[in-house]
Design a protein around this motif. Structure first.
Motif, PDB file in Angstrom:
ATOM      1  N   ILE A   1       0.820  -1.217   0.000  1.00 21.58           N
ATOM      2  CA  ILE A   1       0.000   0.000   0.000  1.00 21.58           C
ATOM      3  C   ILE A   1       0.856   1.271   0.000  1.00 21.58           C
ATOM      4  O   ILE A   1       0.337   2.359  -0.209  1.00 21.58           O
ATOM      5  CB  ILE A   1      -0.982   0.037   1.197  1.00 21.58           C
ATOM      6  N   LEU A   2       2.155   1.146   0.237  1.00 21.10           N
ATOM      7  CA  LEU A   2       3.033   2.319   0.163  1.00 21.10           C
ATOM      8  C   LEU A   2       4.434   1.850  -0.211  1.00 21.10           C
ATOM      9  O   LEU A   2       4.904   0.824   0.256  1.00 21.10           O
ATOM     10  CB  LEU A   2       3.080   3.064   1.498  1.00 21.10           C
ATOM     11  N   GLY A   3       5.079   2.646  -1.053  1.00 16.98           N
ATOM     12  CA  GLY A   3       6.392   2.263  -1.546  1.00 16.98           C
ATOM     13  C   GLY A   3       6.232   1.603  -2.897  1.00 16.98           C
ATOM     14  O   GLY A   3       5.117   1.334  -3.356  1.00 16.98           O
ATOM     15  N   GLY A   4       7.329   1.344  -3.546  1.00 14.67           N
ATOM     16  CA  GLY A   4       7.246   0.795  -4.892  1.00 14.67           C
ATOM     17  C   GLY A   4       8.206  -0.339  -5.132  1.00 14.67           C
ATOM     18  O   GLY A   4       8.793  -0.900  -4.212  1.00 14.67           O
ATOM     19  N   PRO A  34       0.156  12.718  -2.254  1.00 14.41           N
ATOM     20  CA  PRO A  34      -0.988  12.950  -1.363  1.00 14.41           C
ATOM     21  C   PRO A  34      -2.007  11.811  -1.439  1.00 14.41           C
ATOM     22  O   PRO A  34      -2.619  11.452  -0.426  1.00 14.41           O
ATOM     23  CB  PRO A  34      -1.577  14.261  -1.882  1.00 14.41           C
ATOM     24  N   GLU A  35      -2.170  11.233  -2.638  1.00 19.74           N
ATOM     25  CA  GLU A  35      -3.136  10.148  -2.812  1.00 19.74           C
ATOM     26  C   GLU A  35      -2.697   8.898  -2.034  1.00 19.74           C
ATOM     27  O   GLU A  35      -3.505   8.253  -1.354  1.00 19.74           O
ATOM     28  CB  GLU A  35      -3.278   9.800  -4.301  1.00 19.74           C
ATOM     29  N   THR A  36      -1.401   8.579  -2.130  1.00 20.97           N
ATOM     30  CA  THR A  36      -0.873   7.416  -1.413  1.00 20.97           C
ATOM     31  C   THR A  36      -0.924   7.649   0.093  1.00 20.97           C
ATOM     32  O   THR A  36      -1.262   6.751   0.867  1.00 20.97           O
ATOM     33  CB  THR A  36       0.574   7.124  -1.844  1.00 20.97           C
ATOM     34  N   ALA A  37      -0.596   8.875   0.499  1.00 22.55           N
ATOM     35  CA  ALA A  37      -0.630   9.218   1.921  1.00 22.55           C
ATOM     36  C   ALA A  37      -2.055   9.084   2.474  1.00 22.55           C
ATOM     37  O   ALA A  37      -2.254   8.567   3.580  1.00 22.55           O
ATOM     38  CB  ALA A  37      -0.115  10.635   2.133  1.00 22.55           C
ATOM     39  N   TYR A  38      -3.026   9.531   1.691  1.00 22.81           N
ATOM     40  CA  TYR A  38      -4.428   9.439   2.115  1.00 22.81           C
ATOM     41  C   TYR A  38      -4.854   7.971   2.216  1.00 22.81           C
ATOM     42  O   TYR A  38      -5.555   7.579   3.152  1.00 22.81           O
ATOM     43  CB  TYR A  38      -5.342  10.168   1.135  1.00 22.81           C
ATOM     44  N   ALA A  39      -4.424   7.152   1.235  1.00 18.52           N
ATOM     45  CA  ALA A  39      -4.791   5.734   1.231  1.00 18.52           C
ATOM     46  C   ALA A  39      -4.238   5.030   2.468  1.00 18.52           C
ATOM     47  O   ALA A  39      -4.915   4.196   3.087  1.00 18.52           O
ATOM     48  CB  ALA A  39      -4.267   5.062  -0.035  1.00 18.52           C
ATOM     49  N   VAL A  42      -5.162   2.038  14.230  1.00 16.00           N
ATOM     50  CA  VAL A  42      -4.599   3.070  15.103  1.00 16.00           C
ATOM     51  C   VAL A  42      -5.727   3.981  15.539  1.00 16.00           C
ATOM     52  O   VAL A  42      -6.374   4.624  14.702  1.00 16.00           O
ATOM     53  CB  VAL A  42      -3.502   3.893  14.370  1.00 16.00           C
ATOM     54  N   ARG A  43      -5.994   4.029  16.834  1.00 18.63           N
ATOM     55  CA  ARG A  43      -7.100   4.851  17.343  1.00 18.63           C
ATOM     56  C   ARG A  43      -6.638   6.293  17.513  1.00 18.63           C
ATOM     57  O   ARG A  43      -6.115   6.695  18.557  1.00 18.63           O
ATOM     58  CB  ARG A  43      -7.608   4.292  18.673  1.00 18.63           C
ATOM     59  N   SER A  44      -6.828   7.065  16.472  1.00 20.94           N
ATOM     60  CA  SER A  44      -6.448   8.472  16.497  1.00 20.94           C
ATOM     61  C   SER A  44      -7.328   9.232  15.517  1.00 20.94           C
ATOM     62  O   SER A  44      -8.033   8.630  14.692  1.00 20.94           O
ATOM     63  CB  SER A  44      -4.968   8.627  16.126  1.00 20.94           C
ATOM     64  N   ASN A  45      -7.283  10.549  15.611  1.00 25.94           N
ATOM     65  CA  ASN A  45      -8.112  11.366  14.728  1.00 25.94           C
ATOM     66  C   ASN A  45      -7.611  11.319  13.295  1.00 25.94           C
ATOM     67  O   ASN A  45      -6.438  11.021  13.028  1.00 25.94           O
ATOM     68  CB  ASN A  45      -8.125  12.824  15.221  1.00 25.94           C
ATOM     69  N   ASP A  46      -8.493  11.637  12.344  1.00 29.76           N
ATOM     70  CA  ASP A  46      -8.111  11.723  10.936  1.00 29.76           C
ATOM     71  C   ASP A  46      -6.935  12.688  10.788  1.00 29.76           C
ATOM     72  O   ASP A  46      -6.915  13.767  11.386  1.00 29.76           O
ATOM     73  CB  ASP A  46      -9.285  12.226  10.083  1.00 29.76           C
ATOM     74  N   GLY A  47      -5.971  12.277   9.990  1.00 28.11           N
ATOM     75  CA  GLY A  47      -4.808  13.128   9.754  1.00 28.11           C
ATOM     76  C   GLY A  47      -3.661  12.851  10.701  1.00 28.11           C
ATOM     77  O   GLY A  47      -2.545  13.335  10.495  1.00 28.11           O
ATOM     78  N   LEU A  48      -3.925  12.069  11.757  1.00 26.06           N
ATOM     79  CA  LEU A  48      -2.887  11.787  12.753  1.00 26.06           C
ATOM     80  C   LEU A  48      -2.499  10.309  12.821  1.00 26.06           C
ATOM     81  O   LEU A  48      -1.525   9.949  13.476  1.00 26.06           O
ATOM     82  CB  LEU A  48      -3.360  12.243  14.142  1.00 26.06           C
TER      83      LEU A  48
END
Length: 433
Positions: free
Chosen positions: A231-234, A244-249, A258-264
C-alpha cells in the motif's frame, strides 16, 4: 507433502527478485496461511554446477576455498540449498535465531511449476520486485501491517587503507554519497533525506527522523503492506516522494488499527515503527555484522586478488606499491581468506532488509511466543510485533571487483560535486550596500 498442479490456484503472484519469483498463499491450509514461497527462475546464462574433488557444488573453486570450513555450504547441489545453508550456518550464528529464519524447502511437481508459470506471466511487471521470504503475518486474527526497511550501511569506515583522495568516506555515509550520483544519472527523481547513520544511531529521536524520511521518499528502502498487499512504496528506486493520494490511502487503511483522529493516524503509525526498531535492538546486531568489513573495500580488494591468485591490478594502477598495500599482500593466505570472507558476510548485512509485522493486541487472541509487545503511548494501544531479517543472500565472490569499481565511482563523483559547490561559494562576492 508435494504441491501438485491443482494447488497452483492457491498461490498468487507477489513479486520477484533477480533469481526468484515470490508467490503468496491465498488458500486455507494451516501449513501455508501467511506464508510466501520462492520459486527459482530459469536463467539462460546459468552455468552448470561445478565438480571439485568429486563434490558437486554451485560455488566456484575460489568460493569453495573461501567457505571451505563449512562442508554443507560448499557441497550444496543447487542455489536453494546453498542460500538456506548460508543463512543457517553463517548468518543465524551472527544475528541470532529470533530474527532470522532459514526457510523450509517444499517439494513441488513439475506440473505445479508449469501451471504457476502460465498463471503469473501476465501479472509480472517489466521490472523486478524484491519481496519478503518470511511469514509477514503474526496470526489469523485481525489486520496485519508489515513494514519493510532496507537500512543500508550504518557506519562510517575508518580503515587505514582509505586513500587520501577518498577521505570524505570517513565523514559522509555511503548512502548519501550514492544518492547524489543516482540523481545525476536519473536513477531517482529526488534525493532522500534519509541517512542510515540516524537509523543506527541508538538515539530514539534520530531513529524517528529516519523513519519519517523513509516515509517521505521511500525509493526502494521503505514499503508498507496491509495483509500482504503493498500500500506504500514501490518496486524500484524510481519511487519518489509519497504522493498525497498514497498518503491518504495509508491514513484511511489505518482506521480501526490506530485509534487516532483523521490526519494523525499515519504519524502515530510511523512512531510505532520507530519504537519497534528502537526497542527491538535488532540494528545493534546487524551493525556488528556490517562492521566485519574492517578494511573497507579499498583494503579488502587486495586480499581478494591474493585469494584468487591473480596479480593485483589496483597496485599496478597505483604505481609503486604503497607500504600498507605491501603489508596486505604479505599476509598468509588464511588471513586473506578471513578478511575476504568477513567482507562478503558484511556485504550481505549491508544489503538485507527488515520486515516488521504488527497486529493490534486483543485479549481474545493468543500472542505467539515469538512476538514482542509494544505500547503506543500516543493512543494507549498495545501491539504484538515481530522483526525478521530478510534478503540474506550469499554474494558471489566475483562481485568484489564490482564493489570496488562502484565505490571508486561514487566517491569520485561526490568529491567532484563537493569541489564544484565549494568553488561556487568561493566565487560569491559580498554585496556592498
Amino acid at each position: 507433502m508435494i504441491l501438485e498442479e491443482k494447488d497452483s490456484s492457491d498461490w498468487i503472484y507477489r513479486g520477484e527478485g533477480g533469481a526468484n519469483l515470490v508467490l503468496a498463499y491465498a488458500g486455507s491450509s494451516p501449513l501455508f496461511v501467511g506464508k510466501v514461497i520462492r520459486i527459482q527462475k530459469a536463467r539462460k546464462n546459468d552455468k552448470a554446477n561445478k565438480i571439485v574433488n568429486g563434490v558437486v557444488s554451485v560455488l566456484t573453486s575460489d568460493e569453495q576455498l573461501l567457505w571451505k570450513e563449512n562442508s554443507e555450504l560448499i557441497s550444496s547441489s543447487n542455489k536453494e540449498v546453498l542460500e538456506q545453508s548460508y543463512v543457517k550456518n553463517v548468518i543465524i550464528p551472527l544475528l541470532g535465531p529470533k530474527h532470522v529464519h532459514a526457510g523450509v524447502r517444499v517439494s513441488v511437481s513439475k506440473e505445479f511449476l508449469e501451471s504457476v508459470d502460465k498463471k503469473v506471466t501476465k501479472q509480472r511487471p517489466p521490472w523486478r520486485v524484491n519481496a519478503a521470504n518470511v511469514d509477514t503475518r503474526i496470526s489469523n486474527g485481525g489486520d496485519c501491517f508489515s513494514v519493510e526497511i532496507k537500512p543500508k550501511c550504518g557506519f562510517l569506515p575508518t580503515s587505514q587503507f582509505i586513500s587520501e583522495e577518498n577521505m570524505l568516506k570517513r565523514s559522509v555515509s555511503r548512502f548519501r554519497m550514492h544518492q547524489i550520483m543516482k540523481l545525476e544519472y536519473n536513477e531517482i527523481t529526488e534525493v532522500s533525506g534519509y541517512d542510515p547513520l540516524d537509523l543506527f544511531s541508538g538515539s530514539k529521536s534520530r531513529v524517528s527522523e529516519a523513519i519519517k524520511a523513509l516515509y517521505s521518499i521511500p525509493q526502494n528502502n521503505f514499503r508498507v503492506f496491509l495483509n500482504g498487499s503493498l500500500i506504500l512504496g514501490g518496486s524500484g528506486e524510481s519511487t519518489g516522494r509519497t504522493s498525497p493520494e498514497t498518503a491518504y490511502a495509508l491514513e484511511d487503511s489505518l482506521k480501526g488499527f490506530v485509534r487516532s483522529n483523521d490526519g494523525l493516524r499515519t504519524e502515530c503509525f510511523l512512531q510505532l515503527v520507530s519504537d519497534a526498531v528502537y526497542d527491538s535492538g535488532v540494528l545493534d546486531s546487524l551493525l556488528e555484522v556490517q562492521k566485519l568489513d574492517k578494511l573497507d573495500i579499498e583494503g579488502a580488494i587486495h586480499c581478494y586478488y591474493d585469494v584468487i591468485n591473480h596479480p593485483c591490478p589496483i597496485c599496478k594502477e597505483s604505481g609503486p606499491l604503497k607500504e600498507e598495500y605491501s603489508s596486505l599482500h604479505a599476509l598468509p593466505l588464511e588471513e586473506s581468506l578471513k578478511i575476504v570472507k568477513e567482507y562478503m558476510i558484511a556485504a550481505t548485512a549491508k544489503d538485507c532488509s527488515l520486515m516488521i509485522s504488527f497486529r493490534l493486541k486483543n485479549a481474545s487472541w493468543d500472542s505467539r511466543p515469538s512476538c514482542d509487545a509494544l505500547c503506543l503511548k500516543s493512543t494507549n494501544q498495545t501491539f504484538d510485533y515481530k522483526v525478521h531479517f530478510i534478503d540474506l543472500s550469499l554474494k558471489p565472490l566475483k562481485r568484489m571487483e564490482a564493489y570496488y569499481k562502484l565505490d571508486k565511482k561514487i566517491i569520485s563523483f561526490y568529491t567532484r560535486k563537493q569541489q564544484k559547490v565549494e568553488e561556487q561559494v568561493g566565487d560569491t562576492k559580498p554585496y556592498d550596500s
